[in-house]
Design an enzyme around this catalytic site. Structure first.
Site, mmCIF file in Angstrom:
data_model
loop_
_atom_site.group_PDB
_atom_site.id
_atom_site.type_symbol
_atom_site.label_atom_id
_atom_site.label_comp_id
_atom_site.label_asym_id
_atom_site.label_seq_id
_atom_site.Cartn_x
_atom_site.Cartn_y
_atom_site.Cartn_z
ATOM 1 N N GLU A 272 48.947 47.776 65.563
ATOM 2 C CA GLU A 272 48.847 46.866 64.406
ATOM 3 C C GLU A 272 50.184 46.748 63.671
ATOM 4 O OE1 GLU A 272 45.541 46.906 61.745
ATOM 5 O OE2 GLU A 272 44.088 47.371 63.315
ATOM 6 N N ASP B 103 45.048 53.213 69.817
ATOM 7 C CA ASP B 103 43.782 53.092 69.098
ATOM 8 C C ASP B 103 42.810 52.500 70.119
ATOM 9 O OD1 ASP B 103 41.571 52.424 67.628
ATOM 10 O OD2 ASP B 103 42.638 51.207 66.146
ATOM 11 N N ASN C 276 39.538 52.474 69.853
ATOM 12 C CA ASN C 276 38.293 52.024 69.234
ATOM 13 C C ASN C 276 37.078 52.596 69.946
ATOM 14 O OD1 ASN C 276 38.674 50.361 66.848
ATOM 15 N ND2 ASN C 276 39.827 48.975 68.174
#
Length: 591
Positions: free
Chosen positions: A331, A478, A480
């Site tokens: 991100e 990440d 998730n």
């Protein structure tokens, strides 16, 4: 916005290129400067100098042009000034003085460093060498070919006491690590005041030693900062200095941050046989600044603490304090990478590469310590593109085609995989494959993530086994996916059964029945923490650093913040933590 570069970029007079001292004219007896910019990839060179009458000249000449033509043009330009001055003289015109109409052309010649005249037939590119001397009549100019020059100098808009201020420095024929830096702070107003100003001006006082990064103390709260930077090339050549002032004053910092205790474990860089790795979702500004984020996701977070400038102060201090060799970030806004992270981490010895997501403004960034590693190659992919076009994934693609609803969703996703092969600077035979990703986020997207992981593992295996046989793997991101998920099980166990519940994560209509496997031996280096993501409505472990257990082992895992530290301000992000995720940090060593 950033405070832009504001002074001296085009200054032609001043110190010689071998001296960082400032000034408008050279010392008595010193030559004026003739600055030549000559880049092989460009057809023309530029020449800048100041004539004795004070007029500045900027000429563009073909690099292949004979020197004699350039010197003739200089002579013509040099004669224009006296001619114009004479024409303005009423007395000269009344008396019919010939000088009132024209001026004789001065003799213009170029001499090499050893004093020999440079032939008129020599091409400009070869003639104008560093240290040669240009004669224009009685005036003498020392030629500076491609001297160090600043093209950009910026300070962050937000300055916090106790947090490092990392300027953005862009230069031509220079490198930030060879530049000279001097920091100043405003002189305090009021009765009695302070001593007279410094060489930076009457309202400024020198604030720090000559360091590229400056951390203002609490004593500077309320005062603006000024930076003077003198570009250097590492060969004792310096260009004209430039200055930039902060757009606002230093503000009070938040006090203790969640990462401060962690820095106690990372005060020093690892030794040569160890590697400190970081994986961190830093919360993209494009997501933090939405109305949904402010009112639903993070209503507990003070609005100013969601502002990008504020969070970047915290993030840069956190990352710098880990003294890491590898940093994988998710991100990452493109502007944050270019304007904030690259300048800051470069100052701490790290270089970075960036992979943006298709159709979005954020992506992945991988940084590596330049003293330990050099970038050998990059093998980045977008999952959807690779699935369709790379023969490596043809079997998976054909199988996925049996489930059109799932296939459509997989191909719509913009998720990417960043793969960098690094080579040790001390042992060229030692290489490492560093992978970084951010998988699809939806809670019901377990089946999508399984496909993405299958593509990622196949691609990583190809790079680390086929292209570079048997090099160690570090796979960060990440994901998730919690430790109970199919994706985690697939990565760590080497396979996923066709009847795993995640194949029907979005209902029976989208159930896939695939049995997948991979040959890599991957281990979660930081184990299975209680959580790496902690927001008001959710907390869980979503982030991992997977390592090649056949080649690497864990030396230490840097403890995560305590639950009390994480929840001091209810959840994350907060005034003392810049993201809704927590960085994973561990020290690895080769077996």
């Amino acid at each position: 916005m950033w405070q832009r570069l504001r002074s001296a970029l085009g200054r032609l007079r001043g110190s010689s290129a071998a001296s960082p001292a400032g000034g408008d004219r050279p010392p008595a007896g010193a030559m004026e400067r003739a600055v030549v910019r000559c880049v092989p990839s460009e057809p023309k060179l530029s020449l800048r100098f100041v004539l004795p009458d004070g007029s500045a000249k900027h000429m563009q000449r073909d690099q292949a042009e004979p020197l004699g033509r350039a010197l003739s043009r200089i002579a013509t330009n040099a004669a224009k000034g006296p001619a114009k001055a004479a024409k303005k003289s009423k007395k000269a015109r009344a008396e019919g003085d010939p000088a009132g109409e024209a001026a004789a052309l001065p003799a213009v010649r170029l001499f090499s460093r050893d004093g020999a005249a440079v032939g008129a037939e020599v091409p400009n590119a070869a003639a104008w060498q560093d240290g040669s001397v240009l004669h224009i009549g009685d005036a003498r100019y020392r030629v500076e070919r491609n001297p160090p020059a600043l093209t950009e100098l910026q300070l962050p808009r937000s300055l916090l006491a106790g947090f490092p201020v990392c300027p953005k420095v862009s230069a031509e024929f220079a490198a930030p690590q060879h530049c000279l830096f001097r920091w100043y702070r405003e002189r305090r107003p009021g009765p009695g005041g302070e001593a007279a100003g410094s060489d930076a001006g009457p309202g400024w006082v020198e604030a720090a030693a000559a360091e590229r990064v400056f951390t203002p103390s609490n004593a500077l709260v309320g005062l603006r900062l000024k930076l003077r930077c003198t570009p250097g090339d590492g060969a004792q050549r310096y260009g004209p200095p430039c200055e930039v002032e902060s757009s606002g004053p230093v503000e009070a910092g938040p006090g203790a941050c969640t990462f401060d205790p962690r820095h106690l474990y990372t005060r020093k860089v690892c030794g040569d046989r160890a590697v400190r790795a970081v994986s961190y979702n830093i919360l993209a500004d494009t997501y933090a600044q939405t109305e949904f984020s402010r009112t639903v996701l993070y209503p507990y977070c003070a609005p100013y603490a969601l502002e990008l400038d504020y969070r970047q102060n915290l993030l840069k201090k956190e990352l710098a304090g880990y003294n890491a060799d590898l940093i994988c970030l998710q991100e990452v806004d493109k502007s944050v990478f270019v304007d904030s992270l690259v300048p800051a981490l470069d100052a701490f010895g790290l270089e970075g590469v960036f992979k943006i997501k298709e159709k979005q403004h954020e992506g992945l960034a991988t940084f590596y310590r330049r003293a330990k590693f050099s970038l050998l190659s990059q093998h980045d992919i977008a999952f959807s593109d690779a699935l369709l076009s790379d023969p490596l994934h043809k079997e998976l693609c054909d199988e996925l085609a049996k489930y059109p609803l799932v296939q459509e969703k997989v191909l719509q996703r913009s998720s990417v995989l960043q793969v960098s092969v690094l080579q040790s600077t001390t042992d060229p035979a030692r290489k490492i494959c560093v992978a970084n990703t951010h998988l699809y986020w939806h809670p019901k997207g377990g089946n999508i993530r399984l496909i993405q992981i299958a593509v990622a593992l196949s691609h990583i295996r190809h790079v680390a086994r086929d292209l570079y046989p048997s090099i160690p793997i570090v796979f960060c991101g990440d994901f998730n996916s919690t430790p109970a998920s199919g994706a985690y099980s697939f990565i760590s166990s080497g396979g996923i059964a066709e009847d795993h519940e995640d194949w029907a994560s979005n209902g029976e209509d989208e159930r896939c029945t695939m049995a997948l496997s991979h040959p890599l031996q991957l281990l979660s280096a930081c184990g299975e923490p209680a959580y790496t993501n902690y927001v008001g409505g959710f907390h869980g472990c979503l982030d991992y650093i997977f390592i090649d257990r056949s080649a690497l082992e864990v030396e230490q895992v840097i403890p995560l913040p305590s639950h009390e530290e994480v929840t001091t301000h209810q959840a994350l992000p907060s005034v003392s933590h810049p993201s809704d995720h927590i960085a994973l940090v561990c020290d690895l060593k080769w077996k």
